[in-house]
Design a protein around this motif. Structure first.
Motif, PDB file in Angstrom:
ATOM      1  N   ARG A  55       0.366  -1.168   0.048  1.00 26.32           N
ATOM      2  CA  ARG A  55       0.209  -0.349  -0.731  1.00 26.32           C
ATOM      3  C   ARG A  55       0.994   1.473  -0.245  1.00 26.32           C
ATOM      4  O   ARG A  55       0.771   1.885  -0.695  1.00 26.32           O
ATOM      5  CB  ARG A  55      -0.846   0.192   1.332  1.00 26.32           C
ATOM      6  CG  ARG A  55      -1.952   0.857   1.425  1.00 26.32           C
ATOM      7  CD  ARG A  55      -3.070   1.108   1.992  1.00 26.32           C
ATOM      8  NE  ARG A  55      -4.139   2.038   1.942  1.00 26.32           N
ATOM      9  CZ  ARG A  55      -5.271   1.815   2.365  1.00 26.32           C
ATOM     10  NH1 ARG A  55      -5.625   0.600   3.742  1.00 26.32           N
ATOM     11  NH2 ARG A  55      -6.114   2.763   2.513  1.00 26.32           N
ATOM     12  N   ALA A  58       2.460   2.180  -3.631  1.00 24.35           N
ATOM     13  CA  ALA A  58       0.880   2.656  -4.643  1.00 24.35           C
ATOM     14  C   ALA A  58       0.974   3.936  -4.144  1.00 24.35           C
ATOM     15  O   ALA A  58       0.351   4.926  -4.894  1.00 24.35           O
ATOM     16  CB  ALA A  58      -0.154   1.647  -4.341  1.00 24.35           C
ATOM     17  N   VAL A 178      -9.464  -6.041  -9.881  1.00 26.13           N
ATOM     18  CA  VAL A 178      -8.731  -4.540  -9.472  1.00 26.13           C
ATOM     19  C   VAL A 178      -8.104  -4.182 -10.999  1.00 26.13           C
ATOM     20  O   VAL A 178      -8.001  -2.481 -10.361  1.00 26.13           O
ATOM     21  CB  VAL A 178      -7.430  -5.076  -8.261  1.00 26.13           C
ATOM     22  CG1 VAL A 178      -5.723  -4.459  -8.627  1.00 26.13           C
ATOM     23  CG2 VAL A 178      -7.544  -5.939  -7.229  1.00 26.13           C
ATOM     24  N   ASN A 182      -8.250   0.009 -10.705  1.00 28.52           N
ATOM     25  CA  ASN A 182      -7.382   0.766 -10.431  1.00 28.52           C
ATOM     26  C   ASN A 182      -5.590   0.284 -11.152  1.00 28.52           C
ATOM     27  O   ASN A 182      -5.155  -0.930 -10.133  1.00 28.52           O
ATOM     28  CB  ASN A 182      -6.682   0.977  -9.438  1.00 28.52           C
ATOM     29  CG  ASN A 182      -6.053   2.177  -8.662  1.00 28.52           C
ATOM     30  OD1 ASN A 182      -4.737   2.406  -9.255  1.00 28.52           O
ATOM     31  ND2 ASN A 182      -6.768   2.585  -7.968  1.00 28.52           N
ATOM     32  N   ALA A 185      -2.625   0.490  -8.872  1.00 28.45           N
ATOM     33  CA  ALA A 185      -2.686  -0.501  -7.856  1.00 28.45           C
ATOM     34  C   ALA A 185      -2.139  -1.816  -7.864  1.00 28.45           C
ATOM     35  O   ALA A 185      -0.868  -1.991  -7.672  1.00 28.45           O
ATOM     36  CB  ALA A 185      -4.123  -0.310  -7.350  1.00 28.45           C
ATOM     37  N   GLU A 189       2.463  -3.697  -7.460  1.00 23.97           N
ATOM     38  CA  GLU A 189       2.289  -4.535  -6.519  1.00 23.97           C
ATOM     39  C   GLU A 189       3.527  -5.501  -6.515  1.00 23.97           C
ATOM     40  O   GLU A 189       4.480  -5.905  -6.013  1.00 23.97           O
ATOM     41  CB  GLU A 189       1.562  -5.977  -7.114  1.00 23.97           C
ATOM     42  CG  GLU A 189       1.655  -6.947  -6.587  1.00 23.97           C
ATOM     43  CD  GLU A 189      -0.205  -8.300  -6.362  1.00 23.97           C
ATOM     44  OE1 GLU A 189      -0.014  -8.992  -6.463  1.00 23.97           O
ATOM     45  OE2 GLU A 189      -0.780  -6.730  -6.393  1.00 23.97           O
ATOM     46  N   TYR A 241      -6.193  -6.802   1.160  1.00 25.60           N
ATOM     47  CA  TYR A 241      -5.704  -6.315  -0.530  1.00 25.60           C
ATOM     48  C   TYR A 241      -7.219  -5.560  -0.757  1.00 25.60           C
ATOM     49  O   TYR A 241      -6.855  -5.334  -1.827  1.00 25.60           O
ATOM     50  CB  TYR A 241      -4.836  -6.486  -1.414  1.00 25.60           C
ATOM     51  CG  TYR A 241      -3.669  -7.028  -0.741  1.00 25.60           C
ATOM     52  CD1 TYR A 241      -2.413  -6.273  -0.997  1.00 25.60           C
ATOM     53  CD2 TYR A 241      -3.117  -8.109   0.227  1.00 25.60           C
ATOM     54  CE1 TYR A 241      -0.888  -7.074  -1.205  1.00 25.60           C
ATOM     55  CE2 TYR A 241      -2.666  -8.650   0.549  1.00 25.60           C
ATOM     56  CZ  TYR A 241      -0.789  -7.626  -0.078  1.00 25.60           C
ATOM     57  OH  TYR A 241      -0.045  -8.524   0.562  1.00 25.60           O
ATOM     58  N   GLN A 244      -7.303  -2.174  -2.589  1.00 30.72           N
ATOM     59  CA  GLN A 244      -7.079  -2.154  -4.136  1.00 30.72           C
ATOM     60  C   GLN A 244      -8.288  -2.361  -5.732  1.00 30.72           C
ATOM     61  O   GLN A 244      -8.337  -1.254  -6.094  1.00 30.72           O
ATOM     62  CB  GLN A 244      -6.025  -2.920  -4.524  1.00 30.72           C
ATOM     63  CG  GLN A 244      -5.217  -3.947  -3.838  1.00 30.72           C
ATOM     64  CD  GLN A 244      -4.134  -4.706  -4.827  1.00 30.72           C
ATOM     65  OE1 GLN A 244      -5.047  -5.889  -4.894  1.00 30.72           O
ATOM     66  NE2 GLN A 244      -2.838  -4.586  -4.498  1.00 30.72           N
ATOM     67  N   ALA A 249      -7.205   3.666  -5.563  1.00 31.97           N
ATOM     68  CA  ALA A 249      -7.156   3.405  -4.587  1.00 31.97           C
ATOM     69  C   ALA A 249      -5.423   3.605  -4.729  1.00 31.97           C
ATOM     70  O   ALA A 249      -4.865   3.840  -3.374  1.00 31.97           O
ATOM     71  CB  ALA A 249      -6.566   1.754  -4.656  1.00 31.97           C
ATOM     72  N   ALA A 250      -4.172   3.587  -5.804  1.00 36.31           N
ATOM     73  CA  ALA A 250      -3.068   4.165  -5.530  1.00 36.31           C
ATOM     74  C   ALA A 250      -2.751   5.738  -5.260  1.00 36.31           C
ATOM     75  O   ALA A 250      -1.730   5.202  -4.339  1.00 36.31           O
ATOM     76  CB  ALA A 250      -2.389   3.651  -6.924  1.00 36.31           C
TER      77      ALA A 250
END
Length: 258
Positions: A55, A58, A178, A182, A185, A189, A241, A244, A249-250
């Protein structure tokens, strides 16, 4: 190694004895599932730390995007700049590897335990235990050579294949969702400081499908470990997660961590 195997065999046998009143002939299989759950519980703090690290990565994606523009013609400088950014923010691009690495010793012990006919100079009595009609020390090929794919042992493997396929499909669909919700996000990873990890992260959902091959070629006891661990991972990742799946989210990951 034999000393560790003997001690581990005693642990599994003791757990099987405790579970025997509930699971009868499948008590050793239940012990393996319980052992796997205990290992995952011990590793869970590392999984939570990995989720926090992802996170945090991100949250850095806007800055990483600026560095890409600044060093678009110099990949080496871009890599150095991204690594410096991660070091400055105390974010490790490799933190997500730790949960898997710490599980390896337990898995290899279990694999060797059910691959050896003798432990400490004595016959390995655990090989006589079964999951329903399938011996824990045998493989799918043994079941096929016995009563066939629809025999009693073959049906045990079919049940495991169905479970693994279901988990793999869940992982694949979640990752696709996901990516659609986003993309940044997902890009976080892998961590941009290590070339290729972002692409590897996108390939990870397909890894669950390779568990089907593992279930087919490994001793059933080791396959049980993998199936249990893979199922645990799917649920754990869906919880840790879940951020995400939130739009943006990012960009908003700099807020509270999981």
């Amino acid at each position: 190694m034999s000393t560790f195997l003997s001690a581990f065999a005693g642990l599994v046998a003791h757990l099987a004895d405790l579970l025997q009143p509930l699971f009868h002939d499948s008590s050793a299989a239940a012990a393996i599932i319980l052992f796997t759950a205990l290992v995952r519980l011990l590793v869970h703090p590392l999984s939570r730390a990995a989720a926090r690290g992802q996170r945090a990565r991100a949250a850095l994606q806007p800055k990483v995007a600026e560095l890409r523009k600044r060093h678009a013609k110099d990949p080496k400088k871009l890599q150095q700049a991204v690594m410096a950014l991660h070091a400055e923010e105390k974010v490790s691009p490799l933190s997500g590897c730790f949960p898997s690495l710490f599980q390896l010793p337990a898995f290899f012990l279990l694999y060797h335990l059910f691959s050896n006919p003798e432990i400490g100079g004595r016959a390995n009595g655990l090989l006589t235990h079964q999951l329903f009609a399938a011996p824990l020390g045998e493989r799918w090929a043994d079941a096929l050579g016995g009563d066939g794919i629809l025999g009693a042992a073959g049906l045990v493997y079919l049940g495991l294949f169905v479970l693994v396929a279901g988990v793999a499909t869940f992982n694949y669909r979640r990752m696709k969702l996901v990516m659609a919700t986003n993309p940044m996000a997902v890009n976080a990873e892998g961590g941009e400081a290590v070339p290729g990890l972002a692409s590897a992260a996108k390939f990870m959902p397909f890894m669950s499908f390779f568990t089907l091959f593992s279930v087919a070629v490994m001793p059933l006891a080791a396959a049980l470990y993998m199936v249990t661990s893979t199922t645990w991972s799917a649920v754990e990742r869906a919880v840790l997660y879940r951020w995400q799946l939130a739009p943006g989210a990012a960009g908003s990951a700099a807020g509270s961590t999981t």
